[in-house]
Design a protein around this motif. Structure first.
Motif, PDB file in Angstrom:
ATOM      1  N   ALA A   1      43.336  36.054 120.654  1.00 17.75           N
ATOM      2  CA  ALA A   1      43.475  36.109 122.336  1.00 17.75           C
ATOM      3  C   ALA A   1      44.716  34.921 122.680  1.00 17.75           C
ATOM      4  O   ALA A   1      44.981  34.296 121.646  1.00 17.75           O
ATOM      5  CB  ALA A   1      42.076  35.472 123.115  1.00 17.75           C
ATOM      6  N   ALA A   2      45.537  35.574 123.744  1.00 18.33           N
ATOM      7  CA  ALA A   2      46.956  34.689 123.731  1.00 18.33           C
ATOM      8  C   ALA A   2      46.686  33.677 123.985  1.00 18.33           C
ATOM      9  O   ALA A   2      47.601  32.800 123.915  1.00 18.33           O
ATOM     10  CB  ALA A   2      47.819  35.626 124.618  1.00 18.33           C
ATOM     11  N   ASP A   3      45.870  32.958 125.015  1.00 14.04           N
ATOM     12  CA  ASP A   3      45.428  32.399 125.724  1.00 14.04           C
ATOM     13  C   ASP A   3      44.547  31.419 124.720  1.00 14.04           C
ATOM     14  O   ASP A   3      44.251  29.892 125.730  1.00 14.04           O
ATOM     15  CB  ASP A   3      44.340  32.282 127.602  1.00 14.04           C
TER      16      ASP A   3
ATOM     17  N   PHE B   1      40.653  30.158 119.930  1.00  9.46           N
ATOM     18  CA  PHE B   1      38.908  31.129 119.526  1.00  9.46           C
ATOM     19  C   PHE B   1      38.537  31.650 119.754  1.00  9.46           C
ATOM     20  O   PHE B   1      37.313  31.807 120.173  1.00  9.46           O
ATOM     21  CB  PHE B   1      38.924  28.975 119.898  1.00  9.46           C
ATOM     22  N   ARG B   2      39.269  32.589 120.496  1.00  9.41           N
ATOM     23  CA  ARG B   2      38.806  34.027 121.234  1.00  9.41           C
ATOM     24  C   ARG B   2      39.445  35.174 119.871  1.00  9.41           C
ATOM     25  O   ARG B   2      41.075  35.170 120.268  1.00  9.41           O
ATOM     26  CB  ARG B   2      38.810  33.985 122.295  1.00  9.41           C
ATOM     27  N   GLY B   3      38.565  36.421 119.814  1.00  8.19           N
ATOM     28  CA  GLY B   3      39.797  37.410 119.102  1.00  8.19           C
ATOM     29  C   GLY B   3      38.927  38.051 118.880  1.00  8.19           C
ATOM     30  O   GLY B   3      37.658  38.632 119.077  1.00  8.19           O
ATOM     31  N   GLY B   4      38.841  39.058 117.256  1.00  7.24           N
ATOM     32  CA  GLY B   4      38.920  39.670 116.966  1.00  7.24           C
ATOM     33  C   GLY B   4      38.472  39.210 115.534  1.00  7.24           C
ATOM     34  O   GLY B   4      37.184  40.147 114.775  1.00  7.24           O
TER      35      GLY B   4
END
Length: 515
Positions: free
Chosen positions: A210-212, A215-218
């Motif tokens: 995630a860009a922001d 600690f979020r994403g794939g």
């Protein structure tokens, strides 16, 4: 929906095995809780070269919840094998995308499972390898249908109009894990070893962050990204075997292999200790422990079983999703959502369909208890009126994800595991009895899946200490072992079918007339 109510709809009394139906006089057959009977060839079209294979099917303790997210349900994965008269080679039957019928009884859905679920159906290049059969309405209890039928395109399988064939129908009980975000990893301060840093998996693309927030994403923060965006990271919907492969299921698998294939998937010098009961006499395999989880499996054995059934291995992120669901991680949690684990202190009705722990509050088998010297009956801890914790069940109602036998998973922790793309087996093994998907761990050109690099272990087992059972524990997640052991088992999964355009594969009960 809370995690308790998700499980209340799936109280398990019996163990599921693979069903075999042999069309020699059209006898019925059943194993454990699920039964296929009253089989017949309902229709044969010589010009279009298809047959409608009709049967009745039932199993107990089925459930579906359409009222509460994540809309969980169980299902049967049904597929067929055929053998042309005069040959010893059982081949996987190519099914149509449509033309199947659920029959009458429990309102139900038939959902075709294509070789490549993300691509359009093609009779030869992308056939249906089987179907999922499940409730179309909210409900629980016995699932029962009469007059169900599958459309087999036998001409595509090079079967002539007037050739005699033997046909076997197999069914495996599965659980649907819905699409959506979840958190991988362990809360700081717990005892989980090598655990992922807590990361919200919020996209099916396994290569992006995630860009922001890192600690979020794939994929989990701090890990090397997979080679393909298609690496199964648990976000997309998938089906999981409700139980680990049982000894009866593995026997049924072995009995469809050639002599050469079976020789590589079973050793005549196999150690029969630790509740392993499979043996061979005159080329026919049997077991004294049909209801127990099948141990003495290496990675190649498990991959071959998955490939043969039109399924695939499970990734370690899918393991965490299947265990925890969308709930927040908690300290030292097991698959049933908390840190409470009570080991079976002994067994009653040993080896039978009703095998249970002698201590009623047990919910797992682990720690080398001298009274339990091997794997136990799959789903043993799920009894009438047990909750999720008491049954040892995951958020979705999947059983024995912590304890019993180690789950063989695809790791994200090394280069070989990161090559995985989630492709399914096509149902037909090579001459050596190996799976042949080139992106599966252990694959080598010309040999198929003949090694184990890229695989690992999750979930603990009957022998090892309690620490290995934690949902987030990764002590063995990327350890390469290619030998068989009394501690290793297997559980396969399948990517849920696509639901749009020409790849639409769901046939509602009220519109499921044969084409």
């Amino acid at each position: 929906m809370n995690d308790q109510s998700l499980f209340k709809n799936c109280t398990i009394h019996f163990v599921l095995g693979i069903l075999i139906l042999l069309f020699c006089g059209l006898k019925h057959a059943y194993a454990n809780d699920i039964e296929i009977s009253n089989t017949a060839i309902a229709e044969k079209n010589l010009e279009a070269q298809y047959k409608l294979i009709q049967f009745d099917i039932s199993w107990q303790n089925s459930w579906r919840d359409l009222d509460n997210s994540p809309f969980n349900y169980d299902a049967a994965w049904i597929f067929m094998k055929y053998r042309i008269e005069g040959t010893s080679d059982w081949r996987h039957a190519s099914l149509d995308i449509g033309g199947h019928s659920a029959g009458t009884g429990t309102p139900a859905v038939i959902e075709a499972g294509l070789l490549h679920p993300d691509q359009n159906f093609h009779e030869a290049d992308n056939p249906a390898l089987g179907v999922f059969l499940y409730r179309s309405e909210t409900g629980s209890g016995t699932f029962n249908l009469e007059g169900s039928s599958l459309k087999w395109n036998y001409g595509i399988d090079n079967v002539g109009n007037h050739q005699w064939v033997d046909l076997r129908i197999f069914a495996i009980e599965m659980v649907y894990v819905s699409q959506g975000p979840f958190k991988a990893g362990a809360v700081e301060g717990g005892n989980e070893r090598r655990a992922f840093t807590i990361t919200e998996i919020n996209t099916p693309d396994a290569r992006i962050t995630a860009a922001d927030s890192p600690f979020r994403g794939g994929y989990p923060h701090g890990q090397v990204k997979p080679e393909s965006s298609l690496w199964p990271n648990g976000y997309n919907a998938f089906y999981v075997m409700k139980y680990m492969v049982t000894q009866q299921q593995y026997v049924d698998f072995l009995n469809t292999l050639t002599i050469n294939q079976a020789a590589n998937r079973f050793s005549q010098t196999q150690n029969t200790a630790n509740r392993y009961g499979i043996s061979s006499s005159d080329g026919v395999f049997t077991t004294t422990y049909p209801y127990l989880a099948n141990n003495q499996m290496n990675w190649m054995d498990g991959a071959a079983f998955a490939h043969w059934a039109g399924l695939r291995p499970m990734s370690e992120l899918e393991y965490e999703k299947a265990s925890r669901g969308p709930l927040e991680p908690v300290h030292n949690e097991f698959a049933w959502g908390n840190s409470e684990a009570v080991a079976a202190g002994g067994l009653q009705h040993e080896g039978l369909a009703g095998e249970i722990a002698s201590n009623n509050n047990a919910n797992a088998v682990f720690g080398q208890n001298s009274s339990v010297s091997g794997p136990v009956r799959v789903g043993m801890f799920a009894k009438e009126n047990t909750d999720r914790v008491g049954a040892g069940a995951s958020f979705y109602g999947i059983l024995d994800l912590s304890g019993n036998l180690a789950e063989r998973t695809v790791t994200i922790g090394n280069e070989a595991g990161r090559k995985f793309t989630g492709k399914h087996g096509n149902g037909n093994l090579n001459d050596a009895g190996n799976a042949t998907v080139s992106t599966w761990p252990g694959y080598s050109t010309g040999n198929g899946v003949s090694g184990a690099e890229g695989s690992g272990y999750r979930g603990g087992n009957w022998f090892n200490a309690i620490a290995f059972m934690h949902t987030a524990d990764r002590e063995w997640a990327s350890v390469t072992v290619d030998t068989r052991s009394s501690r290793y088992g297997f559980r396969a999964v399948r990517t849920a079918p696509a639901m749009d355009g020409n790849s639409q594969t769901t046939i509602p009960f009220e519109n499921n007339l044969a084409m």
